[in-house]
Motif scaffolding. Structure first.
Motif, PDB file in Angstrom:
ATOM      1  N   THR A 263       0.842  -1.198   0.000  1.00  0.00           N
ATOM      2  CA  THR A 263       0.000   0.000   0.000  1.00  0.00           C
ATOM      3  C   THR A 263       0.878   1.249   0.000  1.00  0.00           C
ATOM      4  O   THR A 263       2.081   1.174   0.296  1.00  0.00           O
ATOM      5  CB  THR A 263      -0.912   0.038   1.237  1.00  0.00           C
ATOM      6  N   GLU A 264       0.268   2.388  -0.303  1.00  0.00           N
ATOM      7  CA  GLU A 264       1.037   3.638  -0.298  1.00  0.00           C
ATOM      8  C   GLU A 264       1.576   3.951   1.088  1.00  0.00           C
ATOM      9  O   GLU A 264       2.728   4.369   1.226  1.00  0.00           O
ATOM     10  CB  GLU A 264       0.188   4.796  -0.808  1.00  0.00           C
ATOM     11  N   SER A 265       0.781   3.727   2.125  1.00  0.00           N
ATOM     12  CA  SER A 265       1.263   4.011   3.483  1.00  0.00           C
ATOM     13  C   SER A 265       2.400   3.063   3.876  1.00  0.00           C
ATOM     14  O   SER A 265       3.348   3.481   4.552  1.00  0.00           O
ATOM     15  CB  SER A 265       0.126   3.964   4.498  1.00  0.00           C
ATOM     16  N   GLU A 266       2.337   1.810   3.453  1.00  0.00           N
ATOM     17  CA  GLU A 266       3.446   0.877   3.709  1.00  0.00           C
ATOM     18  C   GLU A 266       4.698   1.337   2.974  1.00  0.00           C
ATOM     19  O   GLU A 266       5.809   1.298   3.529  1.00  0.00           O
ATOM     20  CB  GLU A 266       3.066  -0.542   3.266  1.00  0.00           C
ATOM     21  N   PHE A 267       4.525   1.767   1.714  1.00  0.00           N
ATOM     22  CA  PHE A 267       5.673   2.256   0.959  1.00  0.00           C
ATOM     23  C   PHE A 267       6.286   3.475   1.642  1.00  0.00           C
ATOM     24  O   PHE A 267       7.512   3.571   1.777  1.00  0.00           O
ATOM     25  CB  PHE A 267       5.297   2.618  -0.484  1.00  0.00           C
ATOM     26  N   LEU A 268       5.450   4.429   2.046  1.00  0.00           N
ATOM     27  CA  LEU A 268       5.954   5.654   2.673  1.00  0.00           C
ATOM     28  C   LEU A 268       6.730   5.356   3.948  1.00  0.00           C
ATOM     29  O   LEU A 268       7.777   5.948   4.198  1.00  0.00           O
ATOM     30  CB  LEU A 268       4.807   6.627   2.938  1.00  0.00           C
ATOM     31  N   ALA A 269       6.237   4.414   4.755  1.00  0.00           N
ATOM     32  CA  ALA A 269       6.943   4.024   5.976  1.00  0.00           C
ATOM     33  C   ALA A 269       8.283   3.366   5.643  1.00  0.00           C
ATOM     34  O   ALA A 269       9.310   3.671   6.263  1.00  0.00           O
ATOM     35  CB  ALA A 269       6.080   3.082   6.810  1.00  0.00           C
ATOM     36  N   LEU A 270       8.285   2.492   4.649  1.00  0.00           N
ATOM     37  CA  LEU A 270       9.516   1.820   4.230  1.00  0.00           C
ATOM     38  C   LEU A 270      10.514   2.818   3.648  1.00  0.00           C
ATOM     39  O   LEU A 270      11.711   2.771   3.951  1.00  0.00           O
ATOM     40  CB  LEU A 270       9.200   0.729   3.209  1.00  0.00           C
ATOM     41  N   ALA A 271      10.036   3.749   2.838  1.00  0.00           N
ATOM     42  CA  ALA A 271      10.912   4.764   2.246  1.00  0.00           C
ATOM     43  C   ALA A 271      11.520   5.645   3.331  1.00  0.00           C
ATOM     44  O   ALA A 271      12.714   5.971   3.284  1.00  0.00           O
ATOM     45  CB  ALA A 271      10.138   5.604   1.238  1.00  0.00           C
ATOM     46  N   GLU A 272      10.721   6.024   4.322  1.00  0.00           N
ATOM     47  CA  GLU A 272      11.217   6.841   5.437  1.00  0.00           C
ATOM     48  C   GLU A 272      12.319   6.105   6.195  1.00  0.00           C
ATOM     49  O   GLU A 272      13.363   6.668   6.508  1.00  0.00           O
ATOM     50  CB  GLU A 272      10.056   7.199   6.374  1.00  0.00           C
ATOM     51  N   THR A 273      12.090   4.837   6.472  1.00  0.00           N
ATOM     52  CA  THR A 273      13.098   4.011   7.144  1.00  0.00           C
ATOM     53  C   THR A 273      14.358   3.917   6.294  1.00  0.00           C
ATOM     54  O   THR A 273      15.481   4.037   6.802  1.00  0.00           O
ATOM     55  CB  THR A 273      12.538   2.605   7.432  1.00  0.00           C
ATOM     56  N   THR A 274      14.194   3.718   4.994  1.00  0.00           N
ATOM     57  CA  THR A 274      15.342   3.599   4.086  1.00  0.00           C
ATOM     58  C   THR A 274      16.158   4.879   4.060  1.00  0.00           C
ATOM     59  O   THR A 274      17.389   4.830   4.136  1.00  0.00           O
ATOM     60  CB  THR A 274      14.866   3.230   2.665  1.00  0.00           C
ATOM     61  N   LEU A 275      15.507   6.031   3.965  1.00  0.00           N
ATOM     62  CA  LEU A 275      16.236   7.303   3.955  1.00  0.00           C
ATOM     63  C   LEU A 275      17.009   7.489   5.262  1.00  0.00           C
ATOM     64  O   LEU A 275      18.162   7.942   5.252  1.00  0.00           O
ATOM     65  CB  LEU A 275      15.286   8.471   3.694  1.00  0.00           C
ATOM     66  N   GLY A 276      16.404   7.133   6.378  1.00  0.00           N
ATOM     67  CA  GLY A 276      17.103   7.202   7.660  1.00  0.00           C
ATOM     68  C   GLY A 276      18.293   6.262   7.714  1.00  0.00           C
ATOM     69  O   GLY A 276      19.364   6.616   8.216  1.00  0.00           O
ATOM     70  N   ASN A 277      18.126   5.053   7.168  1.00  0.00           N
ATOM     71  CA  ASN A 277      19.231   4.084   7.121  1.00  0.00           C
ATOM     72  C   ASN A 277      20.368   4.584   6.235  1.00  0.00           C
ATOM     73  O   ASN A 277      21.539   4.358   6.539  1.00  0.00           O
ATOM     74  CB  ASN A 277      18.742   2.726   6.629  1.00  0.00           C
ATOM     75  N   ILE A 278      20.029   5.261   5.148  1.00  0.00           N
ATOM     76  CA  ILE A 278      21.058   5.834   4.269  1.00  0.00           C
ATOM     77  C   ILE A 278      21.859   6.882   5.028  1.00  0.00           C
ATOM     78  O   ILE A 278      23.092   6.894   4.981  1.00  0.00           O
ATOM     79  CB  ILE A 278      20.435   6.427   2.989  1.00  0.00           C
ATOM     80  N   GLU A 279      21.164   7.758   5.750  1.00  0.00           N
ATOM     81  CA  GLU A 279      21.852   8.786   6.531  1.00  0.00           C
ATOM     82  C   GLU A 279      22.819   8.165   7.533  1.00  0.00           C
ATOM     83  O   GLU A 279      23.975   8.583   7.635  1.00  0.00           O
ATOM     84  CB  GLU A 279      20.849   9.665   7.275  1.00  0.00           C
ATOM     85  N   ARG A 280      22.343   7.174   8.291  1.00  0.00           N
ATOM     86  CA  ARG A 280      23.199   6.526   9.288  1.00  0.00           C
ATOM     87  C   ARG A 280      24.384   5.821   8.629  1.00  0.00           C
ATOM     88  O   ARG A 280      25.510   5.895   9.112  1.00  0.00           O
ATOM     89  CB  ARG A 280      22.386   5.539  10.118  1.00  0.00           C
TER      90      ARG A 280
END
Length: 111
Positions: free
Chosen positions: A2-19
């Protein structure tokens, strides 16, 4: 997904990239600045002034990367972000792209 699942996953991914970039920069003695505005992550290599932009595209359910060498799109396949025109994984690609622009070898750990 779903779009909300994608948005949550994308947010986590961007945070993981930063770290991952912070950890890699410490290990390689690089000066990297990350800044976020919503779904856009800007990675700046301070010494060279080079930038890489990473953002999520909810309608396409993709993560997009813009770097000097071009634009890349990544789709979720088997719990990994894979280039839609090849087989390179997102974190491996970002390590390569940052390394090319910084003039050194960088390896990013997605964890």
């Amino acid at each position: 997904m779903t779009e909300s699942e994608f948005l949550a996953l994308a947010e986590t991914t961007l945070g993981n990239i930063e770290r991952a970039l912070e950890n890699a920069a410490d290990g390689a003695d690089l000066d990297i600045e990350c800044s976020r505005a919503g779904n856009v992550l800007e990675i700046e290599l301070i010494d060279s002034g080079a930038k890489i932009i990473v953002n999520s595209q909810a309608p396409m359910q993709e993560i997009w990367v813009a770097a000097r060498s071009g634009g890349f799109h990544y789709k979720r396949v088997d719990n990994r972000w894979i280039d839609t025109r090849g087989s390179e994984e997102l974190f491996a690609a970002l390590g390569r792209l940052v390394g090319e622009q910084a003039g050194c070898v960088i390896q990013l750990d997605p964890a």
